[in-house]
Design an enzyme around this catalytic site. Structure first.
Site, PDB file in Angstrom:
ATOM      1  CG  ASP A  28      -1.708   1.214   1.425  1.00 14.39           C
ATOM      2  OD1 ASP A  28      -1.867   1.958   0.431  1.00 14.39           O
ATOM      3  OD2 ASP A  28      -2.194   1.455   2.543  1.00 14.39           O
ATOM      4  CG  ASP A  60      -1.430   1.617  -3.725  1.00 11.09           C
ATOM      5  OD1 ASP A  60      -0.237   1.372  -3.975  1.00 11.09           O
ATOM      6  OD2 ASP A  60      -1.799   2.286  -2.732  1.00 11.09           O
ATOM      7  CG  ASP A  73      -7.187 -12.671 -13.051  1.00 11.12           C
ATOM      8  OD1 ASP A  73      -7.909 -13.425 -13.717  1.00 11.12           O
ATOM      9  OD2 ASP A  73      -6.661 -13.000 -11.971  1.00 11.12           O
ATOM     10  CG  ASP A 125     -11.619 -15.956 -13.077  1.00 12.57           C
ATOM     11  OD1 ASP A 125     -10.948 -16.315 -12.104  1.00 12.57           O
ATOM     12  OD2 ASP A 125     -12.866 -15.840 -13.054  1.00 12.57           O
ATOM     13  CD  GLU A 148      -9.680 -20.670 -11.948  1.00 10.04           C
ATOM     14  OE1 GLU A 148      -9.619 -20.852 -10.743  1.00 10.04           O
ATOM     15  OE2 GLU A 148     -10.496 -19.890 -12.476  1.00 10.04           O
ATOM     16  CG  HIS A 159      -6.346 -15.565  -6.069  1.00  5.36           C
ATOM     17  ND1 HIS A 159      -5.850 -16.241  -7.170  1.00  5.36           N
ATOM     18  CD2 HIS A 159      -7.648 -15.306  -6.343  1.00  5.36           C
ATOM     19  CE1 HIS A 159      -6.816 -16.374  -8.057  1.00  5.36           C
ATOM     20  NE2 HIS A 159      -7.914 -15.822  -7.583  1.00  5.36           N
ATOM     21  CG  ASP A 160      -8.992 -18.872  -6.164  1.00  6.59           C
ATOM     22  OD1 ASP A 160      -9.448 -17.856  -5.624  1.00  6.59           O
ATOM     23  OD2 ASP A 160      -9.024 -19.076  -7.395  1.00  6.59           O
TER      24      ASP A 160
HETATM   25  C1  GLC Z   1     -11.621 -18.027 -10.199  1.00  9.26           C
HETATM   26  C2  GLC Z   1     -10.822 -17.085  -9.328  1.00  9.26           C
HETATM   27  C3  GLC Z   1     -11.513 -16.948  -8.005  1.00  9.26           C
HETATM   28  C4  GLC Z   1     -12.882 -16.375  -8.239  1.00  9.26           C
HETATM   29  C5  GLC Z   1     -13.648 -17.172  -9.289  1.00  9.26           C
HETATM   30  C6  GLC Z   1     -14.806 -16.394  -9.804  1.00  9.26           C
HETATM   31  O1  GLC Z   1     -11.681 -19.301  -9.697  1.00  9.26           O
HETATM   32  O2  GLC Z   1      -9.519 -17.549  -9.198  1.00  9.26           O
HETATM   33  O3  GLC Z   1     -10.800 -16.151  -7.101  1.00  9.26           O
HETATM   34  O4  GLC Z   1     -13.592 -16.370  -7.033  1.00  9.26           O
HETATM   35  O5  GLC Z   1     -12.885 -17.493 -10.403  1.00  9.26           O
HETATM   36  O6  GLC Z   1     -14.365 -15.360 -10.622  1.00  9.26           O
END
Ligand code: GLC
Length: 567
Positions: free
Chosen positions: A21, A29, A98, A199, A256, A328-329
């Site tokens: 930040d 940011d 993304d 994504d 993904e 991040h998931d």
């Molecule tokens: C993907 C992302 C995840 C998000 C989901 C919906 O799995 O990595 O963080 O919640 O898509 O966009």
């Protein structure tokens, strides 16, 4: 296999809200990222993927986009972004955004117009369906719990959302939607992005007519993936997307992908594939639960090893996976893929060694390089993540106590990866001068960049050596293009070992995830290129118990020992 500019590079994911930040509002940011580019460069990173920074109401932390052409003010301005691009370029680094195009936010102008007039032009941008016998059009459960169908007040219509109700699915069967999306993708690529992380892309093709399926839970619903797996023709959509956008810019894409059909790997990521690469989620799936986090079987070294070995051998010479231990998931890799006794610096370095030297493109996740761990929360309100709240509820409904459900969240929550990056031992770990949007892991006093930079034995120093080794002139070829060959010795033990081979070169990577020492015989004495502990040794013709001579070369791996040896 065609050689590509990105083969042999190192990628790194930034979760912008929690990275750095610069203005004291408690949220990371773009200027914060710019300030850390030199740090990333020195670490050995070439490609940076930034999780969504577009305008968003943040119901799902930016994965709900309300304007694809705007930077959310929480992260800065478009000028900041352009500067980030320029600063990255200056350092020979590449930027990935993304791409969240299965759905947008319910606050997106398209959806707002659609709600006002579901039968009109914008209604066709989404899926609006009539209910059946006073119920939702079908019985699918969304990823974040509850029905995928949300009633539209004052009508007999429902709209489809595979994720949260604030994330309506875009209708990929409508050529206008594709046109809008392709225009947007090209707009960003024209700016000079290297490409995208894509994504949730396996969800864009729906089964026609939305048939009901046999429920798989007490709620009478069935997971929406059941419908997704049934859908035919997704390849055609991907082909179009590639041709109209990525291909024109020679862009790099990492998708993904869950639920790919057997035997389609080359179609997806071969030389002529839809995408450059995709994440290998097989090791993760090997540990997933049938109904939720609460019934996940937990870490099992052998199952994990088997899954990884299988993907590595199956991908052969023609495809290149993107390899991760966290994102991040997911919870932190160092808290997930190591037995309790190995959850220490040696263990973390060992896990790094085997994952970074696999065949494919390594993706690090912010904080992985310093050994960040899962974070204990006091109660469910300390979590922010929509998925965690849902999984907590599922666990409680399945009969788990408060304490048990909280333990499940500690093990699995996506927020484990979303606590702020730990830069130093000062207040708020140097992440912000304000109040952090999310609790910090209290272990930041020990686990942080500044402390680890000063310590040559730290996890961070080890990561630097490891990444440098992967890119070192003499080894770059073998680590990038060399075959992956499992080492067959000591398989019954908790050994994770493989060779990377190319022409005359043979590199052995071996790690002992067990509690007891492992001794592995080596064909040749070899040269130790890297090890994570003093006790990792190569021995030749040793005398034991006074006078018994053991002939040959042996690799001694203490518990949590890892070695990289050129044979
Ligand atoms: C993907 C992302 C995840 C998000 C989901 C919906 O799995 O990595 O963080 O919640 O898509 O966009």
């Amino acid at each position: 296999m065609k050689r590509q500019w990105w083969h042999g590079k190192i990628a790194y994911q930034i979760y912008p809200k929690s990275f750095c930040d610069s203005d004291g509002d408690g949220i990371g940011d773009i200027r914060g990222i710019i300030g850390k580019l030199d740090y990333l460069k020195e670490l050995g990173v070439d490609i940076i993927w930034i999780s969504p920074i577009y305008q968003s109401p943040f119901i799902d932390q930016g994965y709900d986009i309300s304007d694809y052409y705007k930077i959310d003010p929480a992260f800065g301005t478009m000028e900041d972004f352009d500067q980030l691009l320029a600063e990255a370029k200056k350092r020979d680094m590449y930027l990935l955004m993304d791409l969240v195009i299965n759905h947008c936010s319910d606050k997106h102008e398209w959806f707002q117009k659609a709600l006002r007039e579901p039968e009109g032009e914008y209604g066709k941008y989404f899926y609006f369906e009539k209910g059946k016998d006073g119920k939702a059009p079908s019985n699918y459960r969304s990823y974040f719990g509850g029905s995928v169908w949300e009633p539209v007040p004052g009508t007999d219509l429902y709209y489809l959302h595979l994720f949260a109700k604030e994330q309506p699915d875009l209708n990929w069967e409508n050529p206008k939607v594709l046109e809008e999306l392709f225009r947007m993708v090209n707009w960003w690529l024209d700016k000079g992005l290297a490409g995208f992380r894509i994504d949730a892309i396996m969800n864009v093709k729906k089964t026609e007519g939305f048939p009901d399926y046999e429920p798989d839970g007490d709620d009478g619903l069935v997971m929406c993936t059941r419908m997704i797996e049934e859908a035919e023709g997704i390849g055609g959509l991907f082909q179009k997307l590639k041709q109209e956008t990525f291909e024109k810019h020679d862009a790099f894409t990492v998708a993904e992908v869950f639920n790919m059909k057997e035997g389609e790997l080359e179609k997806f990521i071969g030389d002529e594939g839809y995408f450059s690469t995709m994440f290998d989620f097989a090791p993760l799936m090997a540990m997933a639960g049938g109904h939720g986090w609460y019934d996940a079987p937990g870490y099992d070294f052998f199952r994990w090893r088997q899954a990884l070995m299988k993907s590595q051998t199956e991908c052969g010479e023609n495809v290149f996976y993107a390899n991760i231990i966290e994102n991040h998931d997911e919870p932190r890799g160092a808290s997930t893929y190591l037995p309790e006794y190995a959850q220490n610096n040696d263990g973390t370095k060992m896990l790094a060694t085997v994952s970074i030297l696999l065949r494919g493109l390594p993706f690090l996740y912010q904080g992985q390089e310093i050994g960040m761990k899962n974070c204990k929360m006091k109660d469910i309100d300390e979590y922010n993540d929509i998925d965690t709240k849902n999984q907590y509820k599922i666990a409680r409904e399945a009969g788990l106590s408060e304490e048990e459900a909280m333990y499940i969240c500690f093990k699995h929550s996506r927020d484990n990866a979303r606590t702020p990056m730990q830069w130093n031992a000062e207040e708020n770990a140097g992440f912000t001068a304000g109040i952090p949007w999310m609790k910090l892991n209290p272990n930041y006093k020990e686990i942080n960049v500044e402390t680890e930079e000063k310590d040559s034995g730290s996890v961070l120093s080890y990561y630097k050596k490891l990444l440098a080794l992967r890119k070192q002139e003499e080894y770059r070829e073998v680590f990038t293009y060399g075959d992956f060959v499992p080492e067959m010795g000591a398989q019954e033990q908790m050994l994770f070992a493989f060779h990377r081979k190319k022409e005359q070169q043979d590199i052995l990577v071996a790690a002992n995830f067990g509690k007891e020492e492992i001794v592995l015989s080596l064909e040749k004495k070899g040269k130790m290129l890297l090890k994570n502990q003093e006790g990792v040794l190569i021995q030749e013709n040793t005398l034991i118990q006074g006078n018994t001579l053991i002939q040959g070369n042996r690799l001694i791996l203490p518990s949590c020992g890892a070695a990289v040896i050129e044979l």
